[in-house]
Design an enzyme around this catalytic site. Structure first.
Site, mmCIF file in Angstrom:
data_model
loop_
_atom_site.group_PDB
_atom_site.id
_atom_site.type_symbol
_atom_site.label_atom_id
_atom_site.label_comp_id
_atom_site.label_asym_id
_atom_site.label_seq_id
_atom_site.Cartn_x
_atom_site.Cartn_y
_atom_site.Cartn_z
ATOM 1 N N LYS A 275 45.615 31.640 22.828
ATOM 2 C CA LYS A 275 45.152 31.900 24.196
ATOM 3 C C LYS A 275 46.195 32.551 25.109
ATOM 4 O O LYS A 275 45.832 33.302 26.002
ATOM 5 C CB LYS A 275 44.647 30.593 24.832
ATOM 6 C CG LYS A 275 43.377 30.066 24.174
ATOM 7 C CD LYS A 275 42.816 28.861 24.906
ATOM 8 C CE LYS A 275 41.588 28.337 24.183
ATOM 9 N NZ LYS A 275 40.814 27.394 24.970
ATOM 10 N N ASP A 312 36.728 29.284 29.956
ATOM 11 C CA ASP A 312 36.797 27.820 29.794
ATOM 12 C C ASP A 312 36.673 27.115 31.152
ATOM 13 O O ASP A 312 35.893 26.187 31.312
ATOM 14 C CB ASP A 312 38.141 27.415 29.161
ATOM 15 C CG ASP A 312 38.161 27.605 27.654
ATOM 16 O OD1 ASP A 312 37.085 27.604 27.035
ATOM 17 O OD2 ASP A 312 39.263 27.758 27.093
ATOM 18 N N MET A 408 39.122 11.905 20.895
ATOM 19 C CA MET A 408 38.489 12.839 19.952
ATOM 20 C C MET A 408 38.405 12.210 18.563
ATOM 21 O O MET A 408 39.293 11.438 18.179
ATOM 22 C CB MET A 408 39.331 14.117 19.894
ATOM 23 C CG MET A 408 38.673 15.262 19.186
ATOM 24 S SD MET A 408 39.413 16.812 19.732
ATOM 25 C CE MET A 408 40.840 16.878 18.700
HETATM 26 P P1 NAP Z 1 47.110 21.218 24.621
HETATM 27 O O1 NAP Z 1 47.543 22.420 25.383
HETATM 28 O O2 NAP Z 1 47.759 20.916 23.331
HETATM 29 O O3 NAP Z 1 47.325 19.933 25.591
HETATM 30 C C1 NAP Z 1 47.111 18.639 25.117
HETATM 31 C C2 NAP Z 1 47.246 17.637 26.269
HETATM 32 O O4 NAP Z 1 46.815 16.379 25.772
HETATM 33 C C3 NAP Z 1 48.669 17.458 26.786
HETATM 34 O O5 NAP Z 1 48.630 17.222 28.160
HETATM 35 C C4 NAP Z 1 49.145 16.218 26.014
HETATM 36 O O6 NAP Z 1 50.127 15.472 26.677
HETATM 37 C C5 NAP Z 1 47.853 15.412 25.980
HETATM 38 N N1 NAP Z 1 47.835 14.434 24.913
HETATM 39 C C6 NAP Z 1 47.734 14.684 23.581
HETATM 40 N N2 NAP Z 1 47.733 13.518 22.906
HETATM 41 C C7 NAP Z 1 47.825 12.515 23.819
HETATM 42 C C8 NAP Z 1 47.856 11.108 23.737
HETATM 43 N N3 NAP Z 1 47.794 10.486 22.566
HETATM 44 N N4 NAP Z 1 47.955 10.397 24.879
HETATM 45 C C9 NAP Z 1 48.007 11.021 26.075
HETATM 46 N N5 NAP Z 1 47.980 12.364 26.220
HETATM 47 C C10 NAP Z 1 47.897 13.114 25.100
HETATM 48 O O7 NAP Z 1 45.549 21.249 24.324
HETATM 49 P P2 NAP Z 1 44.384 21.925 25.210
HETATM 50 O O8 NAP Z 1 44.144 23.307 24.752
HETATM 51 O O9 NAP Z 1 44.683 21.733 26.632
HETATM 52 O O10 NAP Z 1 43.112 21.068 24.762
HETATM 53 C C11 NAP Z 1 42.993 19.722 25.183
HETATM 54 C C12 NAP Z 1 41.637 19.159 24.813
HETATM 55 O O11 NAP Z 1 40.598 19.889 25.449
HETATM 56 C C13 NAP Z 1 41.338 19.212 23.314
HETATM 57 O O12 NAP Z 1 40.742 18.015 22.931
HETATM 58 C C14 NAP Z 1 40.353 20.341 23.194
HETATM 59 O O13 NAP Z 1 39.481 20.161 22.088
HETATM 60 C C15 NAP Z 1 39.606 20.208 24.503
HETATM 61 N N6 NAP Z 1 38.962 21.486 24.868
HETATM 62 C C16 NAP Z 1 37.608 21.480 24.955
HETATM 63 C C17 NAP Z 1 36.953 22.644 25.285
HETATM 64 C C18 NAP Z 1 35.448 22.640 25.384
HETATM 65 O O14 NAP Z 1 34.853 23.713 25.363
HETATM 66 N N7 NAP Z 1 34.828 21.483 25.532
HETATM 67 C C19 NAP Z 1 37.668 23.830 25.528
HETATM 68 C C20 NAP Z 1 39.071 23.799 25.437
HETATM 69 C C21 NAP Z 1 39.709 22.605 25.110
HETATM 70 P P3 NAP Z 1 51.698 15.787 26.476
HETATM 71 O O15 NAP Z 1 52.003 16.936 27.381
HETATM 72 O O16 NAP Z 1 52.359 14.532 26.857
HETATM 73 O O17 NAP Z 1 51.881 16.130 25.024
#
Ligand code: NAP
Length: 492
Positions: A275, A312, A408
């Site tokens: 992205k 998004d 998830m």
């Molecule tokens: P990302 O950039 O990797 O960010 C992940 C975030 O989750 C970070 O803030 C991380 O915290 C936090 N995190 C991960 N594991 C954790 C835990 N065990 N406890 C607390 N915080 C935790 O990922 P992203 O692209 O933002 O995506 C995040 C979520 O959104 C995913 O589940 C993805 O599938 C979902 N999503 C859904 C859609 C949709 O269309 N519905 C679209 C995009 C994304 P740290 O900074 O502390 O690591």
């Protein structure tokens, strides 16, 4: 053979070298059965197959196959002289000769493919087959270019492995003679093969032609993505001559995008981790997308200019706005809590303020990242730790958005916040996670009487917005998109 025919195959390949001892006795019978015309292949170990037979004995199998009525036999280019000698004293070979070359180690350059093709033509091939390992997704460009220019003999050319999977699916678009698909999932005879049923029903292989426009989702991993099912269903429903394919890209995302444009790729979805890198390939980035610093959609405009968008945030915020409106509320009255500080959080935090939210508080496991994001956004945003949410005197919120992966599948018993913080103010709760559909957070919120918005709504709406950007004259069938994803989630 019957399974292959039922799945939609026009032709079947019998890999004699892959048959076990009990099956070895039956391949001749299968040819005679005539369920489908067949290609008979007896690949030696030196060309990536399993046959350990002495060369003459191995090639004799192909002569026998031709006598039995095989439509094609596959002779390795490197064995063509031995095969010709063996045939000298025999009746003419009736089967068409596919001359083949495989490189399982590395991708071939366009010049190497051209030279190999010329050698095959000169050696009397009826059909030429070249299969090479894909070292990079950009190697698909070599396949498409070579297919387009091959005119002396029919050519089968493909890049093996998941990086080259689109070369198999898109074979008819660039004029390949045929593609290889497996009889079923888990029964592949080469890396990257797609099941025949999937090729026919999901990718509508039979309707792909030179005029078909190509779209796809770039990501790594990408094999789990529901976007191909959703977009292909929508394209089919709208009667658009286009196909949407998964595109695993594990290196240079901008280079890949640019390399595909000359081959009728008209748009891309981009998922993790592409992205941010994809922005570098864009000629123009939409204003809010540029502020967010991450995109998920490429639109190729007339003149081949590439435009980048982030659908998004629009998807999630519009779903939240609709739910608030139904409850007689407005985002402009809301203090929003954004849990998480990753890619999705960036879009949703920026987007909430862009759509008029009163304030956005970002709470993250790593509080420094929340602080950095809040500082980046500037006015209207602040940060706190997850622990501080439950401390005495903690602020309350009107909207809570989970943008982390907490909850998830398979960790479905986890929620990013304690249920108690939902009790008093009953905020609207949105969860970006959509597998499972009802996360622990949403179950807790429901129990507390909160309005709930699921990540499915975000997923479907971001795709619908992509469809609108790619086809401004068309209306996406959002209901169909939703039902396709729901069906997939229920199967999972
Ligand atoms: P990302 O950039 O990797 O960010 C992940 C975030 O989750 C970070 O803030 C991380 O915290 C936090 N995190 C991960 N594991 C954790 C835990 N065990 N406890 C607390 N915080 C935790 O990922 P992203 O692209 O933002 O995506 C995040 C979520 O959104 C995913 O589940 C993805 O599938 C979902 N999503 C859904 C859609 C949709 O269309 N519905 C679209 C995009 C994304 P740290 O900074 O502390 O690591």
């Amino acid at each position: 053979m019957k399974a292959a025919k039922d799945a939609g195959a026009d032709l079947a390949e019998i890999r004699v070298d892959l048959l076990d001892a009990s099956q070895q006795a039956r391949w001749a019978e299968v040819i005679r059965g005539g369920v489908l015309p067949v290609i008979v292949t007896n690949r030696p170990e030196w060309e990536g197959g399993k046959s350990k037979q002495p060369e003459e004995e191995r090639l004799q199998v192909l002569i026998e196959a031709s006598q039995l009525g095989a439509a094609y036999i596959d002779v390795e280019l490197a064995a063509v002289d031995t095969f010709a000698k063996l045939c000298e004293s025999k009746a003419p070979i009736a089967a068409k000769r596919i001359l083949s070359h495989h490189d399982f180690e590395a991708a071939m350059s366009l010049d190497e493919v051209r030279t190999t093709y010329k050698r095959m033509v000169a050696a009397g091939a009826d059909v030429c087959k070249i299969a090479m390992a894909a070292s990079s997704a950009t190697d698909n460009a070599t396949v498409f270019a070579a297919l387009k220019e091959a005119s002396d003999r029919p050519l089968i050319l493909l890049a093996m492995g998941e990086l080259g999977q689109c070369s198999r699916i898109l074979a008819p678009k660039y004029g390949a003679y045929l593609t290889f698909a497996s009889v079923g999932k888990g029964r592949e005879s080469a890396p990257g093969q797609v099941a025949t049923e999937t090729l026919v029903s999901l990718y509508r292989f039979d309707s792909i032609s030179a005029s078909t426009h190509v779209f796809g989702v770039i990501g790594n991993p990408v094999s789990h993505s529901m976007s191909p099912a959703l977009h292909n269903a929508a394209l089919q429903a709208a009667g658009i001559d286009a196909v949407y394919v998964p595109l695993k890209v594990d290196d240079d995302v901008p280079g890949f995008i640019k390399a595909m444009v000359p081959f009728d790729f008209y748009g891309f979805s981009v998922t993790i981790p592409g992205k941010v890198p994809a922005l570098d390939a864009m000629d123009h980035v939409e204003e809010t997308t540029a502020k967010i610093g991450a995109m998920n959609t490429v639109v190729r405009k007339p003149g081949d200019a590439l435009h980048g968008f982030n659908t998004d945030w629009v998807a999630a915020i519009s779903a939240i706005e609709d739910a608030l409106r139904d409850a007689g509320k407005s985002l402009s009255d809301c203090h929003v809590l954004c849990i998480g500080a990753g890619g999705a959080a960036r879009g949703l935090a920026y987007g909430s303020l862009a759509r008029g939210a009163k304030r956005v508080t970002i709470a993250n496991r790593t509080v420094e990242k929340a602080e950095a994001l809040a500082a980046d956004i500037g006015s209207g945003a602040d940060a706190m730790s997850l622990q501080a949410l439950t401390a005495p005197g903690a602020p309350t919120f009107d909207v809570i958005m989970n943008t982390t992966s907490v909850g998830m599948h398979p960790n479905v018993d986890h929620s990013p916040v304690p249920q108690a913080i939902l009790r008093e103010t009953k905020p609207l709760v949105f969860d970006a996670v959509y597998n499972p559909l009802e996360t622990k957070l949403l179950c807790d919120a429901k129990e507390e009487g909160c309005i709930c918005v699921s990540g499915l709504e975000m997923f479907v709406r971001q795709a619908a917005e992509q469809f609108r950007l790619w086809f401004p004259d068309q209306v996406p069938d959002v209901g169909l998109m939703r039902s396709v994803v729901l069906a997939r989630l229920q199967q999972a």
